[in-house]
Scaffold this active site. Sequence first.
Site, PDB file in Angstrom:
ATOM      1  N   ASP A 169      32.160 -72.453  25.592  1.00 18.26           N
ATOM      2  CA  ASP A 169      30.975 -72.020  25.781  1.00 18.26           C
ATOM      3  C   ASP A 169      29.955 -72.474  24.785  1.00 18.26           C
ATOM      4  O   ASP A 169      30.130 -72.511  23.600  1.00 18.26           O
ATOM      5  CB  ASP A 169      31.127 -70.278  25.375  1.00 18.26           C
ATOM      6  CG  ASP A 169      29.709 -69.538  25.650  1.00 18.26           C
ATOM      7  OD1 ASP A 169      28.630 -70.423  25.754  1.00 18.26           O
ATOM      8  OD2 ASP A 169      29.920 -68.396  25.711  1.00 18.26           O
ATOM      9  N   ALA A 171      10.378 -79.360  36.469  1.00 12.42           N
ATOM     10  CA  ALA A 171       9.071 -79.300  36.806  1.00 12.42           C
ATOM     11  C   ALA A 171       8.379 -77.916  36.520  1.00 12.42           C
ATOM     12  O   ALA A 171       7.171 -77.729  36.556  1.00 12.42           O
ATOM     13  CB  ALA A 171       8.890 -79.713  38.379  1.00 12.42           C
ATOM     14  N   CYS A 172       9.255 -76.802  36.276  1.00 11.17           N
ATOM     15  CA  CYS A 172       8.869 -75.637  36.295  1.00 11.17           C
ATOM     16  C   CYS A 172       8.000 -75.441  34.629  1.00 11.17           C
ATOM     17  O   CYS A 172       7.579 -74.160  34.387  1.00 11.17           O
ATOM     18  CB  CYS A 172      10.138 -74.611  36.008  1.00 11.17           C
ATOM     19  SG  CYS A 172      10.717 -74.391  37.640  1.00 11.17           S
ATOM     20  N   TYR A 194      11.982 -69.277  32.404  1.00 19.47           N
ATOM     21  CA  TYR A 194      12.858 -70.411  32.521  1.00 19.47           C
ATOM     22  C   TYR A 194      11.976 -71.537  32.203  1.00 19.47           C
ATOM     23  O   TYR A 194      12.673 -72.582  31.619  1.00 19.47           O
ATOM     24  CB  TYR A 194      13.542 -70.657  34.123  1.00 19.47           C
ATOM     25  CG  TYR A 194      14.182 -71.652  34.385  1.00 19.47           C
ATOM     26  CD1 TYR A 194      15.379 -72.277  34.091  1.00 19.47           C
ATOM     27  CD2 TYR A 194      13.353 -73.110  35.118  1.00 19.47           C
ATOM     28  CE1 TYR A 194      15.845 -73.546  34.373  1.00 19.47           C
ATOM     29  CE2 TYR A 194      13.604 -74.198  35.313  1.00 19.47           C
ATOM     30  CZ  TYR A 194      15.116 -74.486  35.189  1.00 19.47           C
ATOM     31  OH  TYR A 194      15.680 -75.369  35.419  1.00 19.47           O
ATOM     32  N   ASN A 236      13.153 -80.455  41.644  1.00 18.75           N
ATOM     33  CA  ASN A 236      13.937 -79.964  42.830  1.00 18.75           C
ATOM     34  C   ASN A 236      15.047 -81.337  43.353  1.00 18.75           C
ATOM     35  O   ASN A 236      14.690 -81.942  44.291  1.00 18.75           O
ATOM     36  CB  ASN A 236      13.094 -79.850  43.948  1.00 18.75           C
ATOM     37  CG  ASN A 236      12.481 -78.600  43.701  1.00 18.75           C
ATOM     38  OD1 ASN A 236      12.973 -77.483  43.198  1.00 18.75           O
ATOM     39  ND2 ASN A 236      10.980 -78.577  44.079  1.00 18.75           N
ATOM     40  N   LYS A 277      19.347 -73.435  46.091  1.00 15.10           N
ATOM     41  CA  LYS A 277      17.817 -73.690  46.079  1.00 15.10           C
ATOM     42  C   LYS A 277      17.704 -73.669  47.386  1.00 15.10           C
ATOM     43  O   LYS A 277      18.419 -74.030  48.189  1.00 15.10           O
ATOM     44  CB  LYS A 277      17.636 -74.981  45.146  1.00 15.10           C
ATOM     45  CG  LYS A 277      18.070 -75.069  43.854  1.00 15.10           C
ATOM     46  CD  LYS A 277      17.035 -74.771  42.981  1.00 15.10           C
ATOM     47  CE  LYS A 277      17.555 -75.311  41.605  1.00 15.10           C
ATOM     48  NZ  LYS A 277      17.842 -76.593  41.302  1.00 15.10           N
ATOM     49  N   GLN A 321       4.383 -72.718  51.224  1.00 14.72           N
ATOM     50  CA  GLN A 321       4.341 -73.182  49.944  1.00 14.72           C
ATOM     51  C   GLN A 321       4.987 -74.637  50.073  1.00 14.72           C
ATOM     52  O   GLN A 321       5.924 -75.167  50.853  1.00 14.72           O
ATOM     53  CB  GLN A 321       5.056 -72.271  49.000  1.00 14.72           C
ATOM     54  CG  GLN A 321       6.665 -72.090  49.337  1.00 14.72           C
ATOM     55  CD  GLN A 321       6.723 -70.959  50.346  1.00 14.72           C
ATOM     56  OE1 GLN A 321       5.985 -70.595  51.157  1.00 14.72           O
ATOM     57  NE2 GLN A 321       7.956 -70.343  50.229  1.00 14.72           N
TER      58      GLN A 321
END
Length: 328
Positions: free
Chosen positions: A50, A118-119, A148, A177, A191, A217
């Site tokens: 972890d 890209a978020c 995120y 993506n 996704k 979209q």
Amino acid sequence: MKRVLVNGAGGFIGGHLVKRLKAEGCWVRGVDIKRHEYVTPPADEFIVGDLRDPRFVESVVDGVEDVYQLAADMGGAGYIFTGEHDAVVMHNSATINLNTLESAVKAGVKRIFYSSSACIYPEYNQMDPDNPKCSEESAYPAAPDSEYGWEKLFSERLYLSYMRNYGIQVRVARFHNIFGIEGTWTGGREKAPAALCRKVAEAPEGGTIEIWGDGKQTRSFLYIDECLEAVRRLVESDFTGPVNIGSEEMVSINQLARMIMEIADKRVTIRNIPGPTGVRGRNSDNKLIQQRLGWAPSKPLRDGLEKTYRWISAQVEAHKHEPAAAAH
Ligand code: NAD
């Protein structure tokens, strides 16, 4: 032989990256909280642990020259846009990044690659599905549409701060993506390309598939092999970034579904239903990467989709008689 650490090696991009680095002749240590679900990445060492635990991170950065930090609490729209996972997403991913950088500097790691997203781009530039703006400098004033994205933006700044103050070489890419074989295709974290390949593969001829939102979209999708070529060029260059790694072939989600139906040679009706969708439009802007690294995707979307559809339909076929797996 260069010694390299890949964090997130049990995941989609990390698994492929291990393969690529091995093919280039590196000695690779892969680390993840879980083993890879679909393949055994050919790492010289694969350690399950972890990365939120600083002592564990100290042990895995030991003796490596380069680090690829891909581990993140991650998922598609069904995971990151519902709001239910905001606290864990921010806590887990920020902790992994804080630990990795701190230990890397202490251990004398030379270079570290960080996969942003890209978020991070502001929602206000992505309202028009036909004209989204995602050039690198448009990230500010910041207004990502998900926690995120905010965590990724924070971590980009964290990496750049460590480079400024401690001299570690940092490379930051904003992935748009990425899709392909050997990635999550079921279970809730998949996704759009994988989810649609699965839905088309599962649907009977003349059946119906559901798509979240009105399907108008827009997005662009980059095949995994192209992504890794860009990552390797970035890491070997003297360019820090942040830089987009994506495709400029923008399609609507309904168009993506139709392309998959053509590949599958199946006629299926699309039913658009309410669901989490993210921004209205998003496309990569590749001017900067073209200019700095001479990179652009070499193949159209359809090529990668064909490979991905073939792989996912084989998975669907293999799991047909296992009710627990098929139930997701
Ligand atoms: P993925 O979920 O397949 O891989 C991430 C891996 O991180 C997983 O295997 C997961 O188990 C591991 N991980 C999570 N928490 C961990 C922990 N505490 N300790 C150790 N390992 C842990 O996702 P991916 O698609 O391969 O994405 C890789 C990176 O690229 C992520 O940082 C993601 O945010 C970024 N990214 C991906 C895309 C995309 O389209 N795939 C787009 C933008 C950014």
